[in-house]
Structures are given as C-alpha cells and as structure tokens.
Write an enzyme that holds these catalytic residues in place. Structure first.
Site, PDB file in Angstrom:
ATOM      1  N   GLU B  55       3.570  33.407  -2.671  1.00  0.00           N
ATOM      2  CA  GLU B  55       4.719  33.672  -3.547  1.00  0.00           C
ATOM      3  C   GLU B  55       5.034  32.477  -4.435  1.00  0.00           C
ATOM      4  O   GLU B  55       5.411  32.647  -5.602  1.00  0.00           O
ATOM      5  CB  GLU B  55       5.939  34.066  -2.709  1.00  0.00           C
ATOM      6  CG  GLU B  55       5.814  35.435  -2.037  1.00  0.00           C
ATOM      7  CD  GLU B  55       4.907  35.434  -0.806  1.00  0.00           C
ATOM      8  OE1 GLU B  55       4.573  34.333  -0.310  1.00  0.00           O
ATOM      9  OE2 GLU B  55       4.523  36.522  -0.339  1.00  0.00           O
ATOM     10  N   HIS B 124      12.613  42.744   5.633  1.00  0.00           N
ATOM     11  CA  HIS B 124      12.398  43.808   4.662  1.00  0.00           C
ATOM     12  C   HIS B 124      13.704  44.478   4.241  1.00  0.00           C
ATOM     13  O   HIS B 124      13.691  45.572   3.673  1.00  0.00           O
ATOM     14  CB  HIS B 124      11.456  44.876   5.231  1.00  0.00           C
ATOM     15  CG  HIS B 124      10.048  44.398   5.414  1.00  0.00           C
ATOM     16  ND1 HIS B 124       9.708  43.437   6.323  1.00  0.00           N
ATOM     17  CD2 HIS B 124       8.893  44.751   4.796  1.00  0.00           C
ATOM     18  CE1 HIS B 124       8.400  43.229   6.272  1.00  0.00           C
ATOM     19  NE2 HIS B 124       7.884  43.996   5.348  1.00  0.00           N
TER      20      HIS B 124
END
Lengths: 378, 318
Positions: B55, B124
């Site tokens: 990322e 999540h």
C-alpha cells in the site's frame, strides 16, 4: 535472568568495491566498469567536489554561529555525489534524501537555497522541476517510491528506449544505508524490478545511520541485495569519483535505454557526525574515522591531478578564489534569506484556500499584525 | 453504487488521458468489489494498473506519477489496509504542496471502501476518516448515493488536491437514479429531507440509516432534517449551521469511535458559532471507543435507527 548478550553477526565476506582511482591518486582500469577518460572532465569534477566541500564547511560554520538550526554534513561523500551527478543528463530526474548538497550543486541550484530549510525560512527552497532535482525528503526511504512513480510516468510517456539522447530519461534516487531497512525501500525495489522501470538507486553506504553501524542493517553488502529483486547491483568505492561516475553512467544508460533498474552501492564514510546536533564520539572510535579520513576522496583526486599535470597551477589558484567567493556568497546570502510570510502556510496547503482556513488566516494575520497588547497578555 | 463508481471512473479515464487507476486486483479481477470491472480491458494495463501488494508503494508511486503530470486514482482494498500507506499519505502526499510553496501539485485520489455492516472479518469494517480529516493538505469526501458516487468520483479526480475518497461498502449494492446534469460542488453538504424539529448530521454509510430514522420519527410526528455532509475536509459549516440555526437541535451520527470523532468537531463548531440558537446539547450517535467488534456484534455496535431515535428524543427533551 538477563538475556545473554549475543555477538553482532559477522558481515558476509565480499569482494572489495570496484575502484578506478586509488587512495594515492593512481588510476587503474577494471573490465567490469569501463570508463573512457577522454569523456571525463577531471578539472570540473575536482572543482565541484572542492566547492561542495566548501559549501558544507561554511554551512557548518553558519550553524555554529546560530544562523542555521541544523546542518547534515556531507563531508567524505563528495566523490559519490559529484560522480553520480556528473552522469546525469539535463532531463533526468533526481530524488535526493537530505544530504545531497553535492548533487544539488551540480544540478545548478543556488547554494544559498539549500540553507533555507535548515534556517527555518522554508520547508523546501527551490523549484524541483526547474532543476530536475526534487526537494529534500527527510522521512527515510520515502523518496524511493516517488522515484519509482516518476519512472512509471516516463515509461508511459515513451521517454525511454527511443535512442534520442534528448528524449530518453531516467530517474536517479538517492538513499543511505539506513534506508535499506525501510519497508518502503523494499517496495520501491519490488516495483522497479517487476515493471523494469528506468530508475537507478544510488545508495551511499556511509557506514553509519546516526549511531547504528552497517551491521545493524545488513549482513551482506547492499549491492548484493539487488540480485534478490532481479536487477543488477554494483559495489563501487564511494570515495573514488571516477568509479562513481562510471557506475552511474552505466546504470543511467541502461535505464534510459529501457534496460531497467540498477542498485549502486557507493562505499563511503560520513566523516562528520550525522548532523550538527549529533555527537559521533559517543558511538564510534576515532581510529575508524581517521582511517577513513586517509581515504579522502578529494585528496586522492588532487594527488592525481598534481602528479599527472592534468591541470595547471592556475586551476588551483582559481579554485581558491572561487571558494572564497562561494563562502562570501553563503554567509551573506544566508542572512539575507527572506523571512517567511506568515500567510504562506495557509496559502499553500491547498490549491485554493477553503473558506474556514481563510477565516483562520484572517484571524492569524490580525493577531500577527496587532502583536501582544501592553498589559493584557505576556 | 458500484456501477455508478465504475461509470464515473470510466468517464474520468475517457475525459483525461493523464488519469490512471492503480491498486491491488483492480485490473484482471476488476477489484474485489468490482468497482473497476472491465476498465482494464477498455483502457489497457498501462492505465488500469495491477500493482504489487504494497500500500505504501501504491501511494508513493502515485506521488511520483503525479509529479510527472499524471492523475492517479489509487484503490486501497479495505479501510483496515490503509495504514501501511499512512506514512506516504500523511508525510508526503498531504504536505508536498506546502513544502514546495505551491510548486508541486498532487492530484491523487485514494479510494477506500470503508465502514462496517457487511459481516466481515477484522480490518474490513473500519472508519478511518478522521485520521485523514485531521491532516492538513488532504481533502476527505464520502458518498452516500449512486448519484453522488458518480459525480463525486469525477470531481475528486478533477481536483488539484489529494482527495481521500471513502466509499461506504455496505451501500455498494444500493440502487438509485443518477441525474447526469449539474452535480453539487464537491465540498457542499446536501440537505436530504428538510425538517423543522431537529437536524441529524450524517455522512457516508450512516446517511441511509439517518434517513430511515427520519421516516420513523415522521410517523411519530417529528420533523427531522437530515444533512448529508459528503465532504469532511473541508466541511460545509454553512449548510450545517443554517440547518441548526433553524431547528436549534443537532444529532451527529458516524460509525467511527465516539471520542475524538468527527462528531466532536461538529459539536464544537456548533457550540462556538450557534451557541445562542441551540436549544439542546449536540448529541452524538457513534461507534464505541473499542476496536471494531466481531461481526456478530456489529448490528448493535453500529449506530442504528433505534439509537438515532433515542438521540432525537434526548435532544427534544431539553
């Protein structure tokens, strides 16, 4: 029970770094790193290294006088930086750390501009696009990814592999030995390899990341890591300006031609402390520093120039005058650096100032212009 | 909403050859939520880039691409996976314009599916919006309808500042009309139903919840105005103040934790600027000051209709 103290790991044995100019100033050749001396301007290399060192010396003096808050010295790394910089073409883009004063000098920056960041008049100080030299990056390793992204742009712009010397472009990213341990540097190597990007990673292994010796970061020479990512790594004597120039030329040529990334490890030494705020006597022996001082990059080039007569005495006398001029320019220029405008942080946070921030700016400017009221507040 | 985002991204790619998309699994797969479905086929792998799994690399490389004149749109796969990129977002992306005194402009969009309510595993379901809203130099926006998703993603791409674009993943499959004409400015809040008794301020995933609460309250004879903030940084204090100025009561709703959340900012501004018009304290309906819970607990942990109705009752009790 106290944990048992373990001995530091041995660094794996490795070949000596490639050298073309030894510490006595004697030239040699190496098949791994061909260099056509007819294409090398030794006098200019010497001039740039000398003036870079003078710039550094003057900046340290300015810090000692209270004119700068801090200065990260490059002393000992002039060959690595000037050698690498002389391999650049105008259009190549450089992503420095915060110690690449020698590269900045070679890119044509006003040397006074380098002082602003450390004087507190700016967080940057120059136009990164005008000089193809990005602003200094203080977060270790962060710039390696910016270099990768820029190289992705070059690839999409068809700016590599055309054979046109004015078009083909590469990126030169600087990093230190400490940055090798950062996750972002690892990501940069992965991306560069997987996409075969036109980027050269130039690692100045100056042996110390503040107080951490290289053995804290790695058990193998930095250059050997490149193989694991899938691109060439080359280890050169970082105090040998010719080896640094040759290695960077070779790597940039490969990158511009579409041949992908290279990691160059320039084995050098940070002769001064990490910055003027650091005390290197707390963590490294004087004998080590003295040993490296004997391999001084400037002295060996000067010895070469004097012994071969490659330059005349005028070169040295002219250079002394240029050094004095530079010193004067830096001393005067530093004190003349404009104070930052209190509105500037507000003006440059966004492309357009949001309404709330404009209100904060108004209030701040009113506060600044009014100043403390007598008797009301201290 | 997924289709609206896909259409918006397709339009952005069509309008400007410098726009490119990058992220994990966004090309061949079309993204784990299929937001980029079909775009690689139509625009090629140089413009819809399947990146390595990293990322920080996605955002760091986007910075370099932007310096070379591109307008990268990054997808970070889930809210809980943005943190490896936090260094690049906070120390570099947000600050380079300022550091360069305006010379470096980084038109980078960071898309993040965020929020809970989908029965998923840890990392999540998070709501990281205030980390970014608290960082000067970033814009932070979030859509709550397909119409806004379609327009706001294009506006974010066209914006010259870095934009953190938060997509409420539990509403990805919500259907809605898109009016292709005249979108609202990106930084403008929108009053969804107008009302007179109390203002409920929500954004992203909590807007539909607030709207449902408003409908229930209406059945009880209470007129609730819902303000959809849409943009958290900068945020539209003008619209919020005007609403609360009329109703005198404010309830703020978000999924992110209670303390130091965006509700605190809204409450502080309202007490500062509408003090004399407030009939009641500003009430917050939020997630709790815990890590996000196991999914079997999330329906009660998240701000739901009943908790919003309780907050409306509390506000009206003053």
């Amino acid at each position: 029970m106290a944990p048992t103290e373990t001995a530091p790991p041995e660094t794996a044995p490795s070949d000596p770094p490639i050298q073309l100019l030894d510490r006595s100033g004697k030239l040699s050749t190496d098949d791994r790193l061909p260099l056509d001396l007819a294409t090398v301007d030794l006098a200019t290399l010497h001039r740039d290294m000398t003036l870079t060192r003078r710039l550094d010396t003057e900046a340290i003096a300015l810090q000692r006088q209270g004119e700068l808050g801090l200065w990260p010295s490059l002393r000992g790394q002039e060959a690595a930086q000037v050698g690498a910089a002389h391999a650049l073409r105008r259009q190549d883009m450089v992503f420095p750390t915060y110690r690449e004063h020698g590269v900045a000098w070679c890119r044509g920056l006003d040397p006074v501009a380098l002082l602003g960041l450390f004087r507190g008049t700016t967080l940057g100080g120059w136009d990164p696009y005008a000089h193809h030299f990005n602003l200094y990056t203080l977060v270790i390793g962060a710039q390696t990814l910016h270099a990768v992204g820029y190289a992705m742009g070059l690839h999409r712009d068809d700016s590599t592999g055309t054979g046109d010397p004015d078009r083909d472009t590469a990126v030169l990213a600087f990093l230190g030995d400490g940055a090798l341990s950062e996750g972002e540097t690892n990501e940069a190597f992965v991306w560069a390899a997987a996409q075969n990007l036109p980027v050269v990673f130039f690692c100045q292994n100056n042996q110390w990341a503040i107080s951490a010796p290289y053995s804290v970061q790695s058990r193998i020479p930095a250059a050997q890591r490149a193989a694991g990512y899938g691109f060439p790594g080359i280890r050169v004597d970082g105090n040998d300006v010719l080896a640094c120039l040759a290695a960077t030329r070779q790597a940039l040529h490969r990158a511009r031609s579409g041949g992908g990334p290279t990691l160059i490890e320039a084995v050098t030494y940070r002769l001064n402390a990490h910055t003027t705020a650091d005390d290197a006597t707390r963590y490294r022996p004087a004998a080590e520093t003295e040993d490296w001082a004997a391999r001084d990059p400037l002295e060996r080039l000067e010895a070469h120039l004097r012994s071969t007569g490659a330059v005349t005495d005028d070169h040295f006398t002219d250079l002394e005058q240029r050094e004095r001029d530079l010193a004067e320019q830096l001393r005067a220029g530093c004190r003349e650096l404009a104070e930052p405008d209190p509105a500037s942080p507000f003006e440059h946070t966004y492309a357009q100032i949001p309404a709330d921030l404009r209100q904060q700016l108004r209030e701040h400017l009113e506060f600044v212009s009014t100043g403390p009221q007598d008797g009301e507040r201290q | 909403m997924v289709k609206a985002l896909n259409d918006g991204l397709r339009q952005a790619l069509t309008d400007d050859p410098k726009v490119l998309l990058m992220g994990e699994d966004i090309g061949r797969l079309g993204g784990v939520f299929r937001v980029t479905d079909g775009l690689r086929k139509d625009f090629g792998d140089l413009r819809v880039v399947d990146t390595p799994l990293g990322e920080a690399g996605i955002v760091g490389a986007a910075i370099g691409l932007a310096m070379r004149g591109y307008r990268p749109v990054c997808e970070l796969q889930f809210d809980g996976f943005v943190y490896p990129a936090a260094n690049q977002i906070i120390t570099q992306l947000a600050k380079l314009r300022h550091r360069s005194a305006g010379r470096i402009s980084l038109p980078v969009v960071i898309r993040i599916p965020y929020g809970g309510g989908i029965g998923s595993i840890e990392h999540h379901s998070e709501s990281p919006e205030t980390y970014f809203a608290h960082t000067a130099g970033l814009k932070v926006v979030t859509c709550s309808t397909p119409h806004d998703a379609f327009h706001m993603i294009q506006q974010a791409v066209a914006d010259d500042d870095p934009v953190v674009f938060l997509e409420p993943k539990r509403h990805y499959w919500t259907k809605g009309e898109i009016d292709p004409s005249s979108p609202q400015p990106l930084d403008r809040a929108v009053v969804r139903p107008e009302g007179t008794d109390v203002t409920v301020i929500a954004y992203g995933p909590t807007v539909p919840v607030a709207l449902e609460a408003a409908e229930v309250a209406a059945e009880e004879g209470r007129s609730v105005e819902v303000v959809d903030l849409r943009s958290l940084s900068p945020w539209d204090t003008t619209t919020v103040r005007a609403s609360v100025h009329r109703t005198g009561r404010a309830v703020v709703v978000h999924e992110a934790a209670h303390s130091h959340g965006f509700g605190a900012e809204v409450a502080a501004r309202l007490q500062d600027e509408e003090f004399h018009f407030l009939e009641a304290p500003v009430v917050r309906v939020t997630g709790y000051d815990t890590p996000y819970p196991p999914s079997r607990l999330e329906s009660d942990w998240l701000p739901g209709v009943d908790r919003i109705l309780n907050a409306i009752d509390r506000s009206l009790s003053y």
